[in-house]
Design a protein around this motif. Structure first.
Motif, PDB file in Angstrom:
ATOM      1  N   SER A   1      -7.423-128.877 -68.160  1.00 21.26           N
ATOM      2  CA  SER A   1      -7.389-127.505 -67.698  1.00 21.26           C
ATOM      3  C   SER A   1      -7.047-127.441 -66.212  1.00 21.26           C
ATOM      4  O   SER A   1      -7.589-128.206 -65.404  1.00 21.26           O
ATOM      5  CB  SER A   1      -8.742-126.843 -67.955  1.00 21.26           C
ATOM      6  OG  SER A   1      -8.768-125.530 -67.461  1.00 21.26           O
ATOM      7  N   GLY A   2      -6.170-126.519 -65.869  1.00 24.30           N
ATOM      8  CA  GLY A   2      -5.769-126.375 -64.470  1.00 24.30           C
ATOM      9  C   GLY A   2      -5.731-124.931 -64.045  1.00 24.30           C
ATOM     10  O   GLY A   2      -6.581-124.141 -64.444  1.00 24.30           O
ATOM     11  N   SER A   3      -4.719-124.603 -63.245  1.00 22.20           N
ATOM     12  CA  SER A   3      -4.600-123.240 -62.725  1.00 22.20           C
ATOM     13  C   SER A   3      -3.126-122.834 -62.659  1.00 22.20           C
ATOM     14  O   SER A   3      -2.244-123.602 -63.023  1.00 22.20           O
ATOM     15  CB  SER A   3      -5.227-123.168 -61.322  1.00 22.20           C
ATOM     16  OG  SER A   3      -4.460-123.919 -60.411  1.00 22.20           O
ATOM     17  N   SER A   4      -2.906-121.631 -62.171  1.00 19.92           N
ATOM     18  CA  SER A   4      -1.546-121.111 -62.104  1.00 19.92           C
ATOM     19  C   SER A   4      -0.671-121.869 -61.113  1.00 19.92           C
ATOM     20  O   SER A   4       0.554-121.811 -61.198  1.00 19.92           O
ATOM     21  CB  SER A   4      -1.577-119.629 -61.729  1.00 19.92           C
ATOM     22  OG  SER A   4      -2.236-119.454 -60.478  1.00 19.92           O
TER      23      SER A   4
ATOM     24  N   GLY B   1      -0.015-124.136 -64.806  1.00 22.80           N
ATOM     25  CA  GLY B   1       0.561-122.835 -65.123  1.00 22.80           C
ATOM     26  C   GLY B   1       1.993-122.654 -64.662  1.00 22.80           C
ATOM     27  O   GLY B   1       2.681-121.731 -65.120  1.00 22.80           O
ATOM     28  N   SER B   2       2.457-123.487 -63.759  1.00 17.75           N
ATOM     29  CA  SER B   2       3.795-123.292 -63.206  1.00 17.75           C
ATOM     30  C   SER B   2       4.655-124.541 -63.255  1.00 17.75           C
ATOM     31  O   SER B   2       5.788-124.521 -62.766  1.00 17.75           O
ATOM     32  CB  SER B   2       3.688-122.823 -61.746  1.00 17.75           C
ATOM     33  OG  SER B   2       2.963-123.757 -60.967  1.00 17.75           O
ATOM     34  N   ASP B   3       4.128-125.620 -63.826  1.00 19.37           N
ATOM     35  CA  ASP B   3       4.917-126.857 -63.831  1.00 19.37           C
ATOM     36  C   ASP B   3       4.578-127.697 -65.063  1.00 19.37           C
ATOM     37  O   ASP B   3       3.727-127.331 -65.877  1.00 19.37           O
ATOM     38  CB  ASP B   3       4.652-127.660 -62.555  1.00 19.37           C
ATOM     39  CG  ASP B   3       5.930-128.315 -62.034  1.00 19.37           C
ATOM     40  OD1 ASP B   3       6.255-128.150 -60.844  1.00 19.37           O
ATOM     41  OD2 ASP B   3       6.591-129.013 -62.829  1.00 19.37           O
TER      42      ASP B   3
ATOM     43  N   ASP C   1       1.160-129.600 -57.944  1.00 19.18           N
ATOM     44  CA  ASP C   1       0.504-128.382 -57.504  1.00 19.18           C
ATOM     45  C   ASP C   1       1.324-127.731 -56.401  1.00 19.18           C
ATOM     46  O   ASP C   1       1.525-128.322 -55.342  1.00 19.18           O
ATOM     47  CB  ASP C   1      -0.909-128.688 -56.989  1.00 19.18           C
ATOM     48  CG  ASP C   1      -1.729-127.428 -56.791  1.00 19.18           C
ATOM     49  OD1 ASP C   1      -1.407-126.664 -55.851  1.00 19.18           O
ATOM     50  OD2 ASP C   1      -2.670-127.185 -57.546  1.00 19.18           O
ATOM     51  N   ASP C   2       1.805-126.524 -56.661  1.00 19.32           N
ATOM     52  CA  ASP C   2       2.673-125.830 -55.710  1.00 19.32           C
ATOM     53  C   ASP C   2       1.927-125.441 -54.424  1.00 19.32           C
ATOM     54  O   ASP C   2       2.503-125.444 -53.337  1.00 19.32           O
ATOM     55  CB  ASP C   2       3.235-124.558 -56.361  1.00 19.32           C
ATOM     56  CG  ASP C   2       4.261-124.881 -57.424  1.00 19.32           C
ATOM     57  OD1 ASP C   2       4.380-124.106 -58.394  1.00 19.32           O
ATOM     58  OD2 ASP C   2       4.943-125.920 -57.298  1.00 19.32           O
TER      59      ASP C   2
END
Lengths: 123, 110
Positions: free
Chosen positions: B23-26, B30-32, B93-94
């Motif tokens: 589980s991660g985040s946006s 969520g973006s990669d 992570d952006d």
């Protein structure tokens, strides 16, 4: 066959220094970015530092910025990290890893890893 | 505390299907893309899944990956004793401009 052989780990006192090496073979070393990733006891993996294929661009995690210096010698197919002002929280197994491409970034994941070398920072 | 969250352990019997979540985040999953690595005892990590669901050559098709929103999963079907290992998820992570990892899941084959 890609091979990455890390060395240089050991026991060092807090505030001390250590240099890790990673000898690479089986691919055109200068064409690929390389990274160091570590794993502290009981913790997950943590990216530490990366360097572009030509060695011009370097990148560091905030946790090591100003204390660690990554470098490479493309004539010797070897990656290094000079670790200064070592702290107890730097205790970890350090892995060298090959990135997919010349640069470091979201498109260039880690496709090969070395076996790791243990660094213990303790008095 | 790892940026990506994995269960610390998982288990199954030979032949069973097991899944490991991540589980991660946006700003990351969520973006990669999501990547999975396997580390057998005493060996270097190896790439198991890249770009969410792609297998490098040599990785058995018993291993599969998927992603939905800010979570990802690794599935292992037809579990074998040699699958007993630590499994890690990873993503770019952006916000951090860095690769981030999960804390790892130790898979035990009962």
């Amino acid at each position: 066959e890609v091979q990455l052989l890390g060395s240089g780990g050991g026991l060092v006192q807090p505030g001390g220094s250590l240099r890790l090496s990673c000898a690479a073979s089986g691919f055109t070393f200068s064409s690929y970015a390389m990274s160091w990733v570590r794993q502290a006891p009981g913790k997950g993996l943590e990216w530490v530092s990366a360097i572009s294929g030509g060695g011009v661009n370097t990148y560091y995690a905030d946790s090591v910025k100003g204390r660690f210096t990554i470098s490479r010698d493309n004539s010797k197919n070897t990656l290094y990290v000079q670790m200064n002002s070592l702290r107890a929280e730097d205790t970890a197994v350090y892995y060298c890893a090959k990135n997919l491409g010349y640069s470091y970034g979201g498109n260039y994941y880690f496709d090969y890893w070395g076996q790791g070398t243990l660094v213990t920072v303790s008095s | 505390q790892s940026v990506l969250t994995q269960p610390p352990s998982a288990s199954g019997t030979p032949g069973q299907r097991v899944t490991i979540s991540c589980s991660g985040s946006s700003s990351n999953i969520g973006s990669d893309f999501v990547y999975w690595y396997q580390r057998l005892p005493g060996t270097a990590p190896i790439l198991l899944i890249y770009r969410n669901n792609q297998r490098p050559s040599g990785v058995p098709d018993r291993f599969s990956g998927s992603k939905s929103g800010t979570s990802a999963s690794l599935a292992i079907s037809g579990l074998r004793s040699e699958d007993e290992a630590d499994y890690y998820c990873a993503a770019w992570d952006d916000n951090l401009s860095a690769w981030v990892f999960g804390g790892g899941t130790k898979l035990t084959v009962l």
